[in-house]
Design an enzyme around this catalytic site. Structure first.
Site, PDB file in Angstrom:
ATOM      1  N   HIS A  13      -6.434   9.774  97.878  1.00  0.00           N
ATOM      2  CA  HIS A  13      -4.758  10.812  98.488  1.00  0.00           C
ATOM      3  C   HIS A  13      -4.833  10.361 100.275  1.00  0.00           C
ATOM      4  O   HIS A  13      -3.481  11.662 100.414  1.00  0.00           O
ATOM      5  CB  HIS A  13      -4.373  11.653  97.788  1.00  0.00           C
ATOM      6  CG  HIS A  13      -3.904  11.610  96.485  1.00  0.00           C
ATOM      7  ND1 HIS A  13      -4.940  11.809  95.425  1.00  0.00           N
ATOM      8  CD2 HIS A  13      -2.785  12.283  95.418  1.00  0.00           C
ATOM      9  CE1 HIS A  13      -4.698  11.419  94.623  1.00  0.00           C
ATOM     10  NE2 HIS A  13      -3.527  12.274  93.982  1.00  0.00           N
ATOM     11  N   HIS A  16      -2.432   6.546  94.929  1.00  0.00           N
ATOM     12  CA  HIS A  16      -0.645   7.501  94.987  1.00  0.00           C
ATOM     13  C   HIS A  16       0.608   6.762  95.978  1.00  0.00           C
ATOM     14  O   HIS A  16       0.186   7.117  97.314  1.00  0.00           O
ATOM     15  CB  HIS A  16      -0.919   8.877  94.920  1.00  0.00           C
ATOM     16  CG  HIS A  16       0.183   9.334  94.395  1.00  0.00           C
ATOM     17  ND1 HIS A  16       1.646   9.443  94.463  1.00  0.00           N
ATOM     18  CD2 HIS A  16       0.036  10.800  93.736  1.00  0.00           C
ATOM     19  CE1 HIS A  16       1.786  10.504  94.182  1.00  0.00           C
ATOM     20  NE2 HIS A  16       0.922  11.377  93.450  1.00  0.00           N
ATOM     21  N   HIS A  20       1.392   5.866  85.731  1.00  0.00           N
ATOM     22  CA  HIS A  20       2.122   7.264  86.587  1.00  0.00           C
ATOM     23  C   HIS A  20       3.023   7.704  87.327  1.00  0.00           C
ATOM     24  O   HIS A  20       3.646   6.543  88.169  1.00  0.00           O
ATOM     25  CB  HIS A  20       1.107   8.108  87.529  1.00  0.00           C
ATOM     26  CG  HIS A  20       1.253   8.961  88.195  1.00  0.00           C
ATOM     27  ND1 HIS A  20       2.278   9.732  89.563  1.00  0.00           N
ATOM     28  CD2 HIS A  20       0.197  10.077  87.605  1.00  0.00           C
ATOM     29  CE1 HIS A  20       1.568  11.336  88.736  1.00  0.00           C
ATOM     30  NE2 HIS A  20       0.396  11.335  88.395  1.00  0.00           N
ATOM     31  N   GLU A  62      -0.398  10.947  82.571  1.00  0.00           N
ATOM     32  CA  GLU A  62       1.209  11.859  83.230  1.00  0.00           C
ATOM     33  C   GLU A  62       2.001  10.274  83.222  1.00  0.00           C
ATOM     34  O   GLU A  62       2.489  10.400  84.526  1.00  0.00           O
ATOM     35  CB  GLU A  62       0.947  12.189  85.047  1.00  0.00           C
ATOM     36  CG  GLU A  62       0.144  13.842  84.801  1.00  0.00           C
ATOM     37  CD  GLU A  62       0.112  13.861  85.736  1.00  0.00           C
ATOM     38  OE1 GLU A  62       0.150  15.131  86.477  1.00  0.00           O
ATOM     39  OE2 GLU A  62      -0.868  13.449  87.142  1.00  0.00           O
ATOM     40  N   GLU A  83       6.786  15.399  84.474  1.00  0.00           N
ATOM     41  CA  GLU A  83       7.239  16.191  85.716  1.00  0.00           C
ATOM     42  C   GLU A  83       8.119  16.247  86.914  1.00  0.00           C
ATOM     43  O   GLU A  83       9.350  15.651  86.407  1.00  0.00           O
ATOM     44  CB  GLU A  83       5.927  15.734  86.459  1.00  0.00           C
ATOM     45  CG  GLU A  83       5.064  16.759  87.363  1.00  0.00           C
ATOM     46  CD  GLU A  83       3.884  16.009  87.897  1.00  0.00           C
ATOM     47  OE1 GLU A  83       3.259  14.662  87.911  1.00  0.00           O
ATOM     48  OE2 GLU A  83       3.945  15.851  89.707  1.00  0.00           O
ATOM     49  N   CYS A 112       8.247  16.660  89.814  1.00  0.00           N
ATOM     50  CA  CYS A 112       8.333  16.226  90.634  1.00  0.00           C
ATOM     51  C   CYS A 112       8.448  14.780  90.557  1.00  0.00           C
ATOM     52  O   CYS A 112       8.984  13.976  90.921  1.00  0.00           O
ATOM     53  CB  CYS A 112       6.367  15.381  91.420  1.00  0.00           C
ATOM     54  SG  CYS A 112       6.471  17.284  92.375  1.00  0.00           S
ATOM     55  N   CYS A 152       2.081  20.596  93.304  1.00  0.00           N
ATOM     56  CA  CYS A 152       3.069  20.046  93.870  1.00  0.00           C
ATOM     57  C   CYS A 152       4.459  19.580  93.858  1.00  0.00           C
ATOM     58  O   CYS A 152       4.641  19.766  94.466  1.00  0.00           O
ATOM     59  CB  CYS A 152       2.679  18.424  93.207  1.00  0.00           C
ATOM     60  SG  CYS A 152       2.696  18.202  91.595  1.00  0.00           S
ATOM     61  N   CYS A 153       4.499  20.507  92.816  1.00  0.00           N
ATOM     62  CA  CYS A 153       6.119  20.552  92.204  1.00  0.00           C
ATOM     63  C   CYS A 153       6.449  21.614  92.790  1.00  0.00           C
ATOM     64  O   CYS A 153       7.649  21.062  93.928  1.00  0.00           O
ATOM     65  CB  CYS A 153       6.213  20.982  90.769  1.00  0.00           C
ATOM     66  SG  CYS A 153       5.483  19.833  89.823  1.00  0.00           S
TER      67      CYS A 153
HETATM   68 ZN   LIG Z   1       4.561  17.957  90.764  1.00  0.00          ZN
END
Ligand SMILES: [Zn+2]
Length: 652
Positions: free
Chosen positions: A158, A208, A268, A320, A336, A338, A413-414
């Site tokens: 990442h 990612h 993902h 995910e 999700e 995000c 992350c969200c």
């Molecule tokens: Zn997230």
């Protein structure tokens, strides 16, 4: 009709006119140009304005507190050599700092007096500069914990993902004039990336995606072409197996095929959607039509068979990920937060590129449902996954399937992603082109195009479909006001200065052209009957069910509205009795909800046998009156079962 005075109309900071998320360069292949935060001002009234204010007052300070409390800021201090504390949290924890910085920059654009937020931006920017290595590298995990592994694991690390979020924060800070220093930090790192991964450098991509869209935006702010070229190179290098097979295979991180050849969304969901955003950014800045075609082709795939009625993406908890076509189970939905935000951002880019209303329709759907549901009424609790059905007896299987919103997450992350979207919300309302002004999302707002066309918009949307627009600028030549008529809307009227006008929908918009004078008024009235929405029959998981919707809002049933002892899964909807909107009025448990739906239903008696021979017959049981509340509000009153898709009672 909301008549609150606009309170969000402080003078714009210098340069703010062009400030907003995604600002294509003048030469870009872009049909529409966004209005910046200095040109589109959300008022204090109306749902969108309230959401943005809640974000500023609750969500953003909450994120800042948690960056301190969870160790993200401490990690950067350790990277700067200012503490010996152990690294805390995920190895990509820096990205939460960057996203919160981005949110703070968008917010400071219209709240420059917020001293606390200003001090967070200045202090964190200075800390990032101190944590940055001499060569420009900036990542606290690989500085503090694993310096020997720098750039060693592109499938997993990442590093470029975190860099991307840093660049987006810097872009926001530069566009709003909030902090030029953050751009200096970002450019030092971006220059290192160009040196390492550029034309003569290492052939690598990130597991990612995110850096692609960020580099394109950094190019837009700086005019430095190597950033755009690197974004394109990262896209071109995908699908060549550079990431290896990994734990979940190359489809998981969209490395199974070259991006221009891919025919379906895979893996993902957040990675897929960020990658698609980058594809559109690079396509419009380089004139690469094949890349734009690929993005639109994948849009058709995603929205034909892999999107929830709430706009959520990603049906599998494992990886995910997107599922198979029509694999959209409501109870096992991942969705999700995000991914919902990424879908909104991707659709915005496609809207700017093409001017097609279908992209604005999807922005609206995901914003009012999947995105909005992810944050609590108090702005301090969040969902990570967003199911459409929480079963009676649900046993939470951890953070990713929580039965209630949590204040923070180990993988957080969200919440900061919500903060940056809500802070930048005014930048997504409207656009301009040479012919006039286009309004895509309705809310209380003041809109000014770069050439001085001004409109004041007042509405109680999405509770009511009436939108009042007052032109406040003078024009010698005619220009066109384009108003989106959402795909859900079957009937509407338009009037100008009180006179009905015939204005057919063309490409999803009604367009009224006049040499507008100050004081001219336009009223768009979108009819909002309650709709019973059915899914394609291939969505086996919801066969025999309908969802109730009104305007852009999807509704749901909650345990809190059922008589005690009623099992939500036994409730049926009477399809012959139309649901109607009502004002809950004195319902103390539903404050701030102007419209709920009421419908006729019953509790079925299905018996106790799990399996029976032949088609199952249900005995109809007790009739009851159902109350459906907006999906985005679920889980705010009490923890308990909820469902969007309601089984329809058998005829007779
Ligand atoms: Zn997230």
């Amino acid at each position: 009709m909301t008549q609150q005075k606009l309170s969000d109309t402080a003078p714009a900071a210098p340069g703010l006119e062009a400030a907003g998320p995604v600002t294509p360069t003048p030469g870009a292949l872009s049909a529409l140009r966004p209005l910046g935060l200095g040109q589109a001002r959300l008022g204090a009234g109306g749902l969108l304005g309230r959401w943005r204010r809640r974000n500023a007052e609750a969500t953003l300070p909450h994120c800042v507190d948690n960056l301190h409390g969870s160790g993200n800021i401490g990690n950067l201090r350790a990277a700067a050599g200012e503490s010996g504390d152990e690294f805390a949290g995920m190895w990509f924890a820096d990205s939460d700092v960057h996203k919160t910085l981005e949110a703070a920059a968008w917010q400071l654009a219209t709240s420059p007096e917020d001293a606390g937020l200003r001090s967070f931006v200045d202090g964190t920017t200075a800390l990032l500069a101190r944590a940055q290595r001499a060569d420009g590298y900036l990542n606290s995990y690989f500085t503090v914990v694993a310096p020997q592994e720098r750039w060693a694991r592109p499938d997993w690390s990442h590093e470029l993902y975190c860099a991307g979020h840093l660049f987006q924060a810097a872009v926001a800070a530069a566009r709003t004039g909030v902090s030029p220093d953050l751009l200096t930090v970002a450019r030092r790192f971006a220059d290192l990336l160009v040196e390492r991964f550029g034309p003569d450098g290492v052939e690598e991509v990130c597991g990612h995606p995110e850096v692609e869209t960020a580099l394109a935006e950094l190019y837009r702010v700086t005019g430095h072409r190597p950033y755009l070229d690197l974004a394109r190179r990262f896209l071109d290098l995908r699908g060549r197996g550079l990431l290896g097979h990994g734990r979940f295979g190359p489809r998981y991180y969209q490395d199974h095929q070259p991006v221009r050849e891919v025919r379906e969304v895979t893996g993902h969901a957040v990675r897929q959607l960020y990658l698609l955003a980058g594809m559109v950014d690079v396509a419009v800045e380089t004139g690469d039509l094949a890349l734009l075609d690929a993005a639109e082709r994948l849009w058709a795939d995603a929205f034909r068979s892999r999107t929830y009625v709430t706009g959520a993406h990603g049906s599998r908890h494992r990886e995910e990920a997107y599922g198979d076509p029509y694999e959209l189970p409501p109870d096992r939905a991942y969705g999700e937060t995000c991914a919902a935000i990424a879908s909104f951002q991707w659709n915005w880019r496609l809207l700017l590129a093409t001017g097609r209303a279908r992209y604005a329709d999807e922005m609206e759907r995901v914003l009012y449902n999947a995105v909005a549901a992810a944050v609590s009424s108090d702005g301090r609790h969040f969902f990570y996954s967003n199911p459409l059905h929480l079963r009676t007896g649900h046993a939470s299987t951890g953070e990713e399937a929580a039965a209630r919103r949590l204040p923070w997450y180990s993988c957080a992350c969200c919440p900061p992603n919500i903060a940056r979207l809500m802070a930048s919300l005014p930048g997504y309302l409207s656009t301009a082109d040479d012919g006039g002004l286009q309004i895509h999302l309705y809310g209380d707002a003041s809109l000014t195009t770069p050439d001085g066309r001004r409109v004041e918009m007042r509405t109680d949307y999405p509770w009511q479909g009436r939108v009042e627009l007052a032109v406040t600028s003078e024009a010698d030549a005619p220009w066109t006001l384009a108003l989106r008529v959402p795909a859900w809307c079957a009937a509407y009227t338009v009037s100008v200065d009180g006179e009905p006008v015939r204005a057919p929908v063309r490409d999803g918009y009604v367009r009224v052209t006049r040499a507008w004078r100050p004081g001219a008024t336009v009223v768009l009235d979108l009819e909002m009957p309650v709709r019973q929405v059915a899914a394609h029959p291939r969505v086996d998981a919801v066969r025999g069910c309908v969802a109730l919707a009104r305007g852009p809002l999807v509704y749901c049933l909650e345990q809190a509205d059922l008589p005690p002892g009623t099992v939500l899964e036994d409730v049926r909807l009477d399809p012959a009795a139309p649901a109607v909107p009502i004002t809950p009025g004195d319902r103390e448990d539903l404050p701030d909800v102007p419209v709920v739906l009421t419908a006729r239903g019953l509790v079925a008696d299905a018996g106790d046998s799990l399996y029976t021979a032949g088609p199952r017959r249900e005995r109809t049981g007790t009739p009851l009156t159902l109350t459906a509340v907006p999906y985005f509000l679920w889980g705010n009153r009490s923890e308990g079962p909820m469902r969007v898709w309601i089984p329809v009672a058998a005829a007779g």
